[in-house]
Write a protein that holds these residues in place. Structure first.
Motif, short mmCIF file in Angstrom:
data_model
loop_
_atom_site.label_atom_id
_atom_site.label_comp_id
_atom_site.label_asym_id
_atom_site.label_seq_id
_atom_site.Cartn_x
_atom_site.Cartn_y
_atom_site.Cartn_z
N ALA A 161 -0.28 -13.60 -4.50
CA ALA A 161 -1.71 -13.31 -4.35
C ALA A 161 -2.00 -12.69 -2.98
N VAL A 162 -1.37 -13.21 -1.94
CA VAL A 162 -1.53 -12.67 -0.59
C VAL A 162 -1.01 -11.23 -0.56
N TYR A 163 0.15 -11.00 -1.17
CA TYR A 163 0.75 -9.65 -1.21
C TYR A 163 -0.20 -8.67 -1.90
N GLN A 164 -0.79 -9.07 -3.02
CA GLN A 164 -1.72 -8.19 -3.75
C GLN A 164 -2.97 -7.90 -2.92
N GLN A 165 -3.44 -8.89 -2.17
CA GLN A 165 -4.61 -8.68 -1.31
C GLN A 165 -4.27 -7.67 -0.20
N ILE A 166 -3.07 -7.79 0.35
CA ILE A 166 -2.63 -6.84 1.39
C ILE A 166 -2.58 -5.43 0.81
N LEU A 167 -2.00 -5.29 -0.39
CA LEU A 167 -1.93 -3.97 -1.03
C LEU A 167 -3.33 -3.39 -1.25
N ALA A 168 -4.27 -4.21 -1.69
CA ALA A 168 -5.64 -3.74 -1.90
C ALA A 168 -6.26 -3.25 -0.60
N ARG A 169 -6.02 -3.98 0.49
CA ARG A 169 -6.56 -3.56 1.80
C ARG A 169 -5.90 -2.24 2.24
N LEU A 170 -4.59 -2.12 2.01
CA LEU A 170 -3.90 -0.88 2.39
C LEU A 170 -4.43 0.32 1.59
N ASN A 172 -7.43 0.62 0.42
CA ASN A 172 -8.75 0.93 0.99
C ASN A 172 -8.64 1.69 2.31
N LEU A 173 -7.51 1.49 3.02
CA LEU A 173 -7.29 2.21 4.28
C LEU A 173 -6.74 3.62 4.07
N GLY A 174 -6.48 3.98 2.81
CA GLY A 174 -6.00 5.32 2.53
C GLY A 174 -4.51 5.44 2.32
N TYR A 175 -3.81 4.32 2.24
CA TYR A 175 -2.37 4.37 1.96
C TYR A 175 -2.13 4.62 0.48
N ASP A 176 -1.10 5.39 0.18
CA ASP A 176 -0.65 5.58 -1.19
C ASP A 176 0.26 4.40 -1.51
N ILE A 177 -0.30 3.37 -2.14
CA ILE A 177 0.46 2.14 -2.35
C ILE A 177 1.58 2.31 -3.39
N SER A 178 1.56 3.41 -4.14
CA SER A 178 2.66 3.65 -5.09
C SER A 178 3.97 3.92 -4.35
N LYS A 179 3.89 4.26 -3.07
CA LYS A 179 5.10 4.52 -2.28
C LYS A 179 5.67 3.26 -1.63
#
Length: 190
Positions: A161-170, A172-179
Motif C-alpha cells: 500500500a505504501v509503494y502504491q501511494q509512492i507511485l501515485a505521488r510520483l 502526480n509529479l510528472g514521472y512516467d511510472i511505467s518505467k
C-alpha cells in the motif's frame, strides 16, 4: 612537435568537455511543461545516514540487472561530505558483486534535501530527496529531468500500500511510472 601535441590535447579536452556538459545539462534540465521538482522541507542528515535498500527505480545504465541493491551513506566529517557506497549483485543474488563508491555534497544547506553526487570525476548530478517517511523508513530520490528515480527503504521490503501511494505521488509529479522497475531483494539466511 610539442606544440602540435599540446594543441591536440586541448582539442580532445575541449571535445570531451562539450560532450560531458551536454550530457549533464540533458540530465539536469527539467522536463518541458512540468514544474521543477520540489524537495522535502528538511532532511536530518545523521538520521538519513546508513543503509537503504533500493526497492524500485528507473535505472541508469549502471543499474541494469541489479539484484540486492543497497545504497549506504556515511557522513565524512573531515571532508564535510557524504560518502556513498552503492553495491549490488549482477543479475542474480549470487551474481558478481558490483561496487560504486561515490561522493555527495549538501547543496541546499537550509533543507539538506538537495545534494550534488559525484559518481565519477568531474561529473556531479543533482540528487533530490523528494519524498521521505516521517520515521525515515522509506525515501524517494529524484533528478530534475525526471529521467531517473529511486524508491528506497530501510528494510528489503516495502508495504504494498505504501509503494502504491509512492507511485501515485510520483505520477502526480510528472514521472512516467511505467518505467519504474522493481529491484529484486532476495536475501538468504546463512
Amino acid at each position: 612537435m610539442f606544440l602540435r601535441t599540446q594543441h591536440f590535447r586541448l582539442v580532445v579536452l575541449g571535445i570531451l568537455s562539450t560532450v560531458l556538459l551536454g550530457a549533464c545539462s540533458t540530465m539536469e534540465s527539467t522536463t518541458e511543461n512540468k514544474e521543477p521538482l520540489h524537495t522535502v522541507t528538511h532532511v536530518d542528515i545523521p538520521k538519513f545516514m546508513g543503509d537503504w535498500y533500493v526497492i524500485a527505480n528507473i535505472p541508469t545504465f549502471v543499474e541494469e540487472g541489479a539484484t540486492n541493491a543497497i545504497e549506504s551513506y556515511s557522513w565524512n566529517e573531515k571532508e564535510q561530505r557524504i560518502d556513498v557506497d552503492f553495491r549490488y549483485n549482477k543479475l542474480t543474488p549470487e551474481g558478481e558483486l558490483k561496487k560504486y563508491p561515490q561522493k555527495a555534497w549538501i547543496y541546499d544547506k537550509k533543507t539538506n534535501a538537495e545534494w550534488r553526487v559525484q559518481p565519477w570525476w568531474p561529473l556531479k548530478f543533482a540528487y533530490l530527496v523528494i519524498d521521505l517517511a516521517p520515521d525515515y523508513s522509506y525515501t524517494v530520490i529524484g533528478v530534475p529531468s525526471r529521467k531517473y528515480v529511486w524508491i528506497m527503504a530501510r528494510n528489503s521490503t516495502l508495504d504494498k500500500a505504501v509503494y502504491q501511494q509512492i507511485l501515485a505521488r510520483l505520477e502526480n509529479l510528472g514521472y512516467d511510472i511505467s518505467k519504474i522497475q522493481k529491484v529484486p531483494q532476495v536475501w538468504f539466511k546463512k
